[in-house]
Design an enzyme around this catalytic site. Sequence first.
Site, mmCIF file in Angstrom:
data_model
loop_
_atom_site.group_PDB
_atom_site.id
_atom_site.type_symbol
_atom_site.label_atom_id
_atom_site.label_comp_id
_atom_site.label_asym_id
_atom_site.label_seq_id
_atom_site.Cartn_x
_atom_site.Cartn_y
_atom_site.Cartn_z
ATOM 1 N N ASP A 1 0.913 -1.285 -0.047
ATOM 2 C CA ASP A 1 -0.179 0.028 -0.116
ATOM 3 C C ASP A 1 0.836 1.159 0.001
ATOM 4 O O ASP A 1 2.222 1.081 0.479
ATOM 5 C CB ASP A 1 -0.696 -0.087 1.038
ATOM 6 C CG ASP A 1 -1.684 1.174 1.387
ATOM 7 O OD1 ASP A 1 -2.417 1.809 0.386
ATOM 8 O OD2 ASP A 1 -1.545 1.781 2.566
ATOM 9 N N ASP B 1 -0.472 5.229 0.753
ATOM 10 C CA ASP B 1 -0.606 6.114 1.898
ATOM 11 C C ASP B 1 -0.648 5.656 3.078
ATOM 12 O O ASP B 1 -1.414 4.728 3.416
ATOM 13 C CB ASP B 1 -1.902 7.044 1.427
ATOM 14 C CG ASP B 1 -1.887 7.862 0.131
ATOM 15 O OD1 ASP B 1 -0.527 7.873 -0.266
ATOM 16 O OD2 ASP B 1 -2.781 8.540 -0.129
ATOM 17 N N ASP C 1 -2.162 -0.594 5.839
ATOM 18 C CA ASP C 1 -2.475 0.248 7.360
ATOM 19 C C ASP C 1 -3.610 -0.058 7.197
ATOM 20 O O ASP C 1 -4.252 0.786 8.530
ATOM 21 C CB ASP C 1 -1.788 1.353 7.168
ATOM 22 C CG ASP C 1 -2.031 2.508 6.370
ATOM 23 O OD1 ASP C 1 -2.718 2.033 5.082
ATOM 24 O OD2 ASP C 1 -2.610 3.419 6.777
#
Length: 264
Positions: free
Chosen positions: A11, A13, A200
């Site tokens: 991922d 961001d 996240d």
Amino acid sequence: MTEFPAIVFTDLDGTLLDHHDYSYSAASPAIKILKSFNIPIILASSKTAAEIAPLRADMGLSAYPAIVENGAGLLHANCIPPTDSGADYRKIRETLNNTPTKLRRYYKGFGDISDAECAALTGLSPDAATRARQRAYSEPGLWSGSETDLHAFLRSLSEHGISARQGGRYLTLSFGKTKADQMATLCQNYGNPPVIALGDAPNDLEMLQAADHPVLILNPDAAPFAIPINLSNRITRSTKSGPAGWNETVLSIVSSLTTQAKGA
């Protein structure tokens, strides 16, 4: 076929990119190590192809494909966007605008705001905000209504095949393909090496569940979310946030994998 010791899906961001300044500099040592071991790094994000292409080039990863718009599409290796007609996005916007007004008013998607408003909302530069709104497969947005209205909103969209995924910040609408779906296809293309996956947010869970070495990056800015038991028992959790956490966990996993390979 070239044999790869591992493959990384990550991922962006809040994971490889700092949640506030969008820098990946803290992860540079681990990126360098991965390249030295010929380990492909596949960017997997809610970002558009137009956003990911320059970032991928800056990281020196253009030789690898990237998963875009939360898995709704792919940016092929060494490819410059646009790569798709945007038919999916137009259909999502049309369906969205045909939902009952009492529900539609609570959802503000990227298609409902200007480039300048997008820059102010996301903290992106004006040029980056423009690229963020060049969508082909999905629509991110913010929900401001109640949970009851949200369920009704999602039911209305589901009648047209549209599903929603909650990321670290945005509720993203698409026709259902996930990062994990794209990951499975790409793994086959690379000979199914061991998979390291890092994320996240809730929209990363399927990708993490499909990995041999799942990593949850600490995100102090995100609301807590449940981790499935079958994943919680084997997940690695970073002690640092963002790219610093990415760096520490990747270095540890790669060290373990290379040590095992030497001992085999």
